[in-house]
Design a protein around this motif. Structure first.
Motif: not given
Length: 485
Positions: A46-52
């Motif tokens: 998990f991360a505070d990052w956009n779906t890629i």
């Protein structure tokens, strides 16, 4: 009188039969109930990052933590009779991209610990590469995430199995020779004498060299460079053994280990970018910087742990982040020295290792080691589950098999236990009376009797010893200082 007795018998017989039936049902339930239930999850990342998008699917970074919390909640809601014995988190719990967000490193560690607060049982973690992108091994192991099993049990339940000095590891002794002696010295006329002396020194120093030091907050073994491998009893007949796939790697390494790992990697990977596998074929693709190896001390520890467990007739479930068996994952996602790890499992474990669970390869996979009979299961990544999807499993460990209850992307399987040979006081392999009378060698289909199986194990051990002394890829890592003096 006769009529009275017949009437009494007619009344009592149904009652007795019913009682007998209930007794049989209770006995069958006891005999057919699993002794251990393990919850399994891998590669949450998990991360505070956009779906890629990725090469293996789509990475839903922001959704992954919620999916983990939902999985733990489902496990916590199981009825008491179906409750989990433990949860094994198979590494890459949070993603390296958290380092690119302000305060992301500590937030990830805190959020990961919070996610398991509702767990109904102890939680055992293995170290993945993404954890080591953000934190040192020591910081991880001494953190709240690793330091206490979830639920009511205290950290003392994360018992580390001490090393027994009564069972010398011939593979480790020979591997020490491989590290300490040059090829020219090995081929010299006096090499046999020198080898015997070094082997004796390695065996005699084995206990003191490998005696685990314990991290105060975790009860887990540590040394000068904190260890990420340990063993924990799940039941009096089942031991969990967690290995550290990055013991020798470019991650969280001291200067000596980093230099050894870098030299080893450059020897097998010609690319300037060591993460690239360009030009590498088949299992040679494992030589990339996202993987690592089990070092010499860890292999010694593994040998002792499996040998002692096998001698007691107990079973082992192994867990680590990077798979150790070809076929269970993509060739790019294998431990560097997986052949040696498999040799230790087969020669020391003698069939006691029933399954090995791993992550790292996001699509997942499954294979059976044809020599040891161990089932190798790679759990698909929770990270790459879309809305409404999941990826987790429960391993129900019975007396003679494991029933893998898959959820979402994880297929369900039945994993029969391999044949297990035991060792008598003379050091000879003998048939375990608790298990099958014969063994079918998986790669050839040949039925082996007890005598043939004993011979097979001796030949395996001799071959492992030969490879340990003269092989080119045996045991990356540091040699014991006693042998370098």
């Amino acid at each position: 009188r006769f009529a009275t007795r017949c009437c009494a018998a007619a009344v009592l017989l149904p009652i007795l039969l019913a009682a007998f039936g209930v007794g049989c049902e209770i006995l069958c339930a006891v005999m057919t109930s699993p002794v251990v239930r393990l919850g399994l999850v891998a590669d949450v990342q998990f991360a505070d990052w956009n779906t890629i998008p990725s090469a293996t699917g789509t990475r839903f970074y922001r959704d992954a933590l919620c999916k983990l919390e939902a999985t733990v909640a489902v496990w916590a809601e199981r009825a008491e009779a179906q409750a989990l014995t433990a949860i094994v988190q198979l590494g890459d719990l949070f993603d390296g991209r958290n380092s690119q967000v302000e305060g992301g490193k500590q937030w990830a560690l805190q959020a990961a610990a919070d996610a398991f607060d509702g767990a109904p049982c102890p939680v055992y973690h293995v170290v993945g590469n993404h954890e080591l992108y953000l934190h040192t091994r020591e910081a991880l192991i001494c953190s709240r995430l690793f330091s206490r099993p979830a639920g009511a049990l205290s950290s003392s339940s994360m018992e580390v199995i001490p090393l027994a000095g009564s069972s010398p590891c011939p593979l480790a002794a020979s591997s020490s020779l491989r590290c300490a002696l040059s090829p020219a010295l090995l081929s010299a006329s006096s090499s046999t004498t020198r080898a015997a002396s070094a082997a004796t020194a390695a065996t005699s120093s084995c206990s003191s060299l490998l005696e685990p030091r314990v991290c105060p907050s975790t009860g887990m073994a540590s040394s000068k460079r904190t260890r990420g491998y340990y063993a924990a009893p799940l039941h009096h007949d089942v031991l969990l053994v967690c290995y550290d796939a990055f013991d020798v790697s470019l991650l969280d390494a001291d200067d000596d280990t980093f230099a050894s790992a870098l030299a080893l990697l450059r020897q097998h990977n010609p690319n300037d970018d060591l993460e690239s596998t360009h030009g590498l074929i088949g299992v040679e693709q494992r030589w990339n910087s996202d993987n690592g190896a089990l070092g010499q001390e860890q292999l010694w520890w593994l040998w002792h742990t499996l040998s002692e467990t096998a001698s007691r007739g107990q079973r082992v479930v192994m867990a680590g982040h990077v798979p150790i068996c070809p076929g269970a994952s993509d060739p790019e996602a294998l431990v560097w020295n997986y052949p040696q790890v498999l040799q230790v499992i087969a020669a020391a474990g003698r069939g006691c290792v029933v399954a090995c669970f791993a992550g790292h390869d996001h699509p997942g996979g499954y294979a059976v080691d044809p020599v040891a009979g161990t089932h190798h299961v790679t759990i698909p990544a929770l990270l790459e589950c879309a809305v409404g999807q999941t990826a987790s499993a429960i391993a129900h460990v019975y007396g003679d098999h494991i029933r893998l209850e898959g959820s979402g992307k994880v297929p369900s399987r039945t994993l029969p236990f391999p044949f297990m040979a035991s060792q008598n006081n003379s050091g000879e392999f003998v048939q375990s009376r608790q298990h099958h009378q014969h063994h079918v060698h998986a790669s050839s289909g040949v039925l082996l009797t007890s005598t043939a199986t004993a011979t097979f194990h001796r030949l395996l051990l001799e071959e492992a010893l030969r490879l340990a002394v003269v092989g080119d890829s045996w045991l990356p890592g540091r040699s014991p200082p006693q042998l370098l003096a």
